[in-house]
Design a protein around this motif. Sequence first.
Motif, PDB file in Angstrom:
ATOM      1  N   LEU A 116       0.865  -1.180   0.000  1.00  0.00           N
ATOM      2  CA  LEU A 116       0.000   0.000   0.000  1.00  0.00           C
ATOM      3  C   LEU A 116       0.905   1.233   0.000  1.00  0.00           C
ATOM      4  N   GLU A 117       0.833   2.019  -1.101  1.00  0.00           N
ATOM      5  CA  GLU A 117       1.761   3.147  -1.238  1.00  0.00           C
ATOM      6  C   GLU A 117       1.231   4.403  -0.586  1.00  0.00           C
ATOM      7  N   SER A 118      -0.073   4.639  -0.720  1.00  0.00           N
ATOM      8  CA  SER A 118      -0.646   5.887  -0.208  1.00  0.00           C
ATOM      9  C   SER A 118      -2.004   5.591   0.389  1.00  0.00           C
ATOM     10  N   LEU A 119      -2.281   6.225   1.560  1.00  0.00           N
ATOM     11  CA  LEU A 119      -3.582   6.082   2.227  1.00  0.00           C
ATOM     12  C   LEU A 119      -4.012   7.471   2.690  1.00  0.00           C
ATOM     13  N   ARG A 120      -5.114   7.960   2.088  1.00  0.00           N
ATOM     14  CA  ARG A 120      -5.575   9.314   2.408  1.00  0.00           C
ATOM     15  C   ARG A 120      -7.031   9.301   2.791  1.00  0.00           C
ATOM     16  N   ARG A 121      -7.308  10.214   3.657  1.00  0.00           N
ATOM     17  CA  ARG A 121      -8.704  10.521   4.043  1.00  0.00           C
ATOM     18  C   ARG A 121      -8.942  11.951   3.662  1.00  0.00           C
ATOM     19  N   PHE A 122      -9.784  12.158   2.592  1.00  0.00           N
ATOM     20  CA  PHE A 122      -9.877  13.454   1.931  1.00  0.00           C
ATOM     21  C   PHE A 122      -8.490  13.830   1.433  1.00  0.00           C
ATOM     22  N   LYS A 123      -7.881  14.946   1.865  1.00  0.00           N
ATOM     23  CA  LYS A 123      -6.561  15.346   1.361  1.00  0.00           C
ATOM     24  C   LYS A 123      -5.444  15.087   2.362  1.00  0.00           C
ATOM     25  N   GLU A 124      -5.775  14.468   3.476  1.00  0.00           N
ATOM     26  CA  GLU A 124      -4.774  14.247   4.522  1.00  0.00           C
ATOM     27  C   GLU A 124      -4.284  12.787   4.479  1.00  0.00           C
ATOM     28  N   ASN A 125      -2.979  12.663   4.688  1.00  0.00           N
ATOM     29  CA  ASN A 125      -2.398  11.319   4.824  1.00  0.00           C
ATOM     30  C   ASN A 125      -2.709  10.769   6.221  1.00  0.00           C
ATOM     31  N   VAL A 126      -3.198   9.559   6.295  1.00  0.00           N
ATOM     32  CA  VAL A 126      -3.542   8.944   7.573  1.00  0.00           C
ATOM     33  C   VAL A 126      -2.806   7.606   7.675  1.00  0.00           C
ATOM     34  N   ASP A 127      -2.682   7.118   8.915  1.00  0.00           N
ATOM     35  CA  ASP A 127      -1.992   5.847   9.156  1.00  0.00           C
ATOM     36  C   ASP A 127      -2.933   4.658   9.025  1.00  0.00           C
ATOM     37  N   GLU A 128      -4.211   4.831   9.375  1.00  0.00           N
ATOM     38  CA  GLU A 128      -5.147   3.729   9.283  1.00  0.00           C
ATOM     39  C   GLU A 128      -6.550   4.268   9.065  1.00  0.00           C
ATOM     40  N   VAL A 129      -7.376   3.444   8.457  1.00  0.00           N
ATOM     41  CA  VAL A 129      -8.783   3.784   8.216  1.00  0.00           C
ATOM     42  C   VAL A 129      -9.609   2.598   8.703  1.00  0.00           C
ATOM     43  N   ARG A 130     -10.601   2.862   9.529  1.00  0.00           N
ATOM     44  CA  ARG A 130     -11.362   1.800  10.156  1.00  0.00           C
ATOM     45  C   ARG A 130     -12.607   1.465   9.336  1.00  0.00           C
ATOM     46  N   ASN A 131     -13.348   0.468   9.836  1.00  0.00           N
ATOM     47  CA  ASN A 131     -14.534  -0.058   9.161  1.00  0.00           C
ATOM     48  C   ASN A 131     -15.603   1.011   9.015  1.00  0.00           C
ATOM     49  N   GLY A 132     -16.222   1.078   7.789  1.00  0.00           N
ATOM     50  CA  GLY A 132     -17.301   2.030   7.527  1.00  0.00           C
ATOM     51  C   GLY A 132     -16.828   3.406   7.122  1.00  0.00           C
ATOM     52  N   THR A 133     -15.567   3.572   6.798  1.00  0.00           N
ATOM     53  CA  THR A 133     -15.020   4.891   6.461  1.00  0.00           C
ATOM     54  C   THR A 133     -14.470   4.843   5.050  1.00  0.00           C
ATOM     55  N   GLU A 134     -14.707   5.972   4.311  1.00  0.00           N
ATOM     56  CA  GLU A 134     -14.183   6.068   2.948  1.00  0.00           C
ATOM     57  C   GLU A 134     -12.745   6.544   2.982  1.00  0.00           C
ATOM     58  N   CYS A 135     -11.967   6.172   1.934  1.00  0.00           N
ATOM     59  CA  CYS A 135     -10.557   6.550   1.870  1.00  0.00           C
ATOM     60  C   CYS A 135     -10.076   6.396   0.447  1.00  0.00           C
ATOM     61  N   GLY A 136      -8.911   6.973   0.194  1.00  0.00           N
ATOM     62  CA  GLY A 136      -8.266   6.816  -1.092  1.00  0.00           C
ATOM     63  C   GLY A 136      -7.018   5.957  -0.926  1.00  0.00           C
TER      64      GLY A 136
END
Length: 871
Positions: free
Chosen positions: A824-844
């Motif tokens: 996994l090269e990149s994980l973003r929530r909206f325009k911010e880089n995040v470390d993890e995204v939990r269940n039920g949440t959108e991400c890029g």
Amino acid sequence: MSQQTTIRKLAALVNTPVEKLLEQLSEAGMPFSDPDQVVTSAEKLKLLGFLKRAHGKGDAPVEEVAAPKKITLSRSRKQELTVGGGKNRQTVDVVVRKKVTLSPGVGGKVDPESERAEILRKLEASRQKNLSEQQRLAEDDRRRAEEVQQRKREAEAEAERLREQAAAAAAAPPPAAEATETVRRAPPAHGHGHKPATPPRADDRNAPAGAKKGNRGSHAMVSGVEDDDKTARFAGQLHLSASDRARRSTSNTRGKPQRGGPQRRGNAPSRSGGGPHGFERPTAPMQREVAIGDAITVADLAQKLAMKGGDVVKALFKMGVMATITQSIDHDTAALAVEELGHIPVRADADDAESELIAHVGETQGELVPRPPVVTIMGHVDHGKTSLLDYIRRTKIASGEAGGITQHIGAYHVETEKGVISFLDTPGHAAFTSMRARGAKLTDIVILVVAADDGVMPQTVEAIKHAKAAKVPLIVAINKIDKSGADPSRVKNELLEHEIVAEEFGGDTQMVELSAKTGDGVDDLLDAISLQSEILELRAVAEGRASGTVIESSLDKGRGPVATVLVQNGLLARGDYLVCGVQYGRVRALFDETGNQVQTAGPSIPVQVLGLSGVPDAGDDFVVVADERLAKEVAQQRETKRRETRLVQAAGNRMEDIMAQMGQAEQQLSLNLVIKADVQGSVEALKQALVALSNDQIRINVIVSGVGGITESDANSAAAAKATIIGFNVRADASARKVIESNGLDLRYFSVIYDVIDQVKQVASGILGMEIREEIIGVAEVRDVFRSSKFGAVAGSMVIEGVVRRNKPIRVLRDNTVIFEGELESLRRFKENVDEVRNGTECGIGVKAYNDIKPGDQIECFERIEVQRTL
């Protein structure tokens, strides 16, 4: 200055009275009046010469006796010599000895010129003697060689004459044969006044009267000529066959005839052909009957066939059997090979000694008399079996056991008010299944001990099964009724599930409530045992040769093999010969359970036996026989039978079986163990419990097991196999410890079987190592795909399960099939880089090095963890 000798001292020295010594001195012309007068050396020698003449041992004058020819002086001088320095400094004693011989000449010295002349004279005499001896030996050799040449010339002349006679006989007309027959029937020619049967030859007529004939091979006997010792052997035999003539001529020549000599050129037969002592080649192949047991090694089969081992291996190879000379083959294969080689296979009759033993035992049957019952106490661990027996015996046994649990079968006989009862106390641990089964087979009554506060447990159920399999009556002892949580009714109800019905419920099983701690109900239990034994009407032969079963066996360092046996019939006495399984011996001593020595043991009495040739297996039967010969034969025959059984099992590992297991063996690890214990039952229990820990990942092999301390041989075996050594209530000796330390072996001592199993599990887990497992931590579903100049295709996703973390490996699934595995090269929530995204949440999510992602795909995020493998 030497101390002077008086007459009194001289008398004491020669052990003679003083008065007699004074009288002898006076007779020798030396009158003395006082015993304290001094006697000189000259006077002593004069007295000695007088006494010798008086006894007739010499007439030499005193002056000649007193004058010694030579005087030898010996001198020794001792010195100390220091060698080395520092820590290596040593002191050495040096002794110098010197010997000097003096003559009474001038100055008391020996003339060196005369001594040298004497030595030269002796050397010349020795040289002349050796020279004459060599000349004599050379003359003897020359004369012997001339004799040999003379005999050879005589033999050649005799052979030539025989050939001429044979040629003349072949060319003569038939009447000559009749003449020969007449000569053959003629009487012997060596009688007085008889004329020779054939005219003498010219050389015989010219010979002087009374002279011996030069040609000792002639058949003609001349009157007046004395036969020598060689011709006397053929006296009275006027006609000889060709083979006899050749043998006679050969016997007249000393030494071995030369190759190609006249004997082989004449009519003499060869050494291997046709003579009375010649070897005759067999005209037909020899057939042998070969006795074959259940299995036999190729080498033994070749020995029985009187063939080379390589020939038997070739024959087996032609039959399609791949076996080396040291391998074993089964009976059918060996029988086919024997038939293929032209011999007759027969089944080895190995029951001769056993049949004799059975007949021997049958002769000793006697009258049946009542005997004490044998009671086995069984049940779960820590339910109070040994404590109950302890109360009955009024001893403290359980406190002496390791960990408070029984590790091996204990055998005791107790004299109670109800009579003599023999008890067998069996272990309750799961590993001692074979011990409990053995105890159930030996017993008349089984007492099942169940704790009132614990109820029916796994070993309780197992004991019930053993008792039912042995068809032995059962008495249930509900123990620990004095504890606060005791509930005997619950125990009775639980036993109903296993078809054990109490008498109060209409069944036939006696159930006694008791407390081994306080003694309540113990008398009721003894009454129940006596009642049950009366119902069984137990009887046995009280006299005659004994027979029974081995309960337990061990190896004592001071006493040797020790076997605890239960006598079932007859009377076992000290001095009896007995065979016990594959062991035999003579009873050197008998001991009861308290260690006291006894002379005899009757039926149902357990005793310890000393004097066997080895440690028998627990459960083996023993029989007393009349003599050591029968005992030894039966034991050796049983050992041979056991060896053949092992060979049959080993022969079952054919090449195809090995090939089938090769793939599995590459993946399966192995843990080798060397197990030594104090008794045979513990060895069996440990082997069964530890081998049962094997699985598909690791195989536990017991390469060496036995009774007694850990020896140097055990340590060497462990070093060769890189095995772990387990000592159960035994220790390693000094030589074994040295081998263990030098090879860095793993040695562990134990006294409780729980600890052994736990430690082996830990060792096996360490061999298995770490296992890497993949654990899925989250799944995201791709809803749409966006293009980015920096990351390429970016998946707009919804996390539908777990958590998606950055820097974790991922897999891309399409139709539940993995199409890509990466990071996994990149994980973003909206325009911010995040470390993890939990269940039920959108991400890029940006997938590294992969741009073929499509809506509907699933991105699986996982992590790798290391887990210790365990059994």
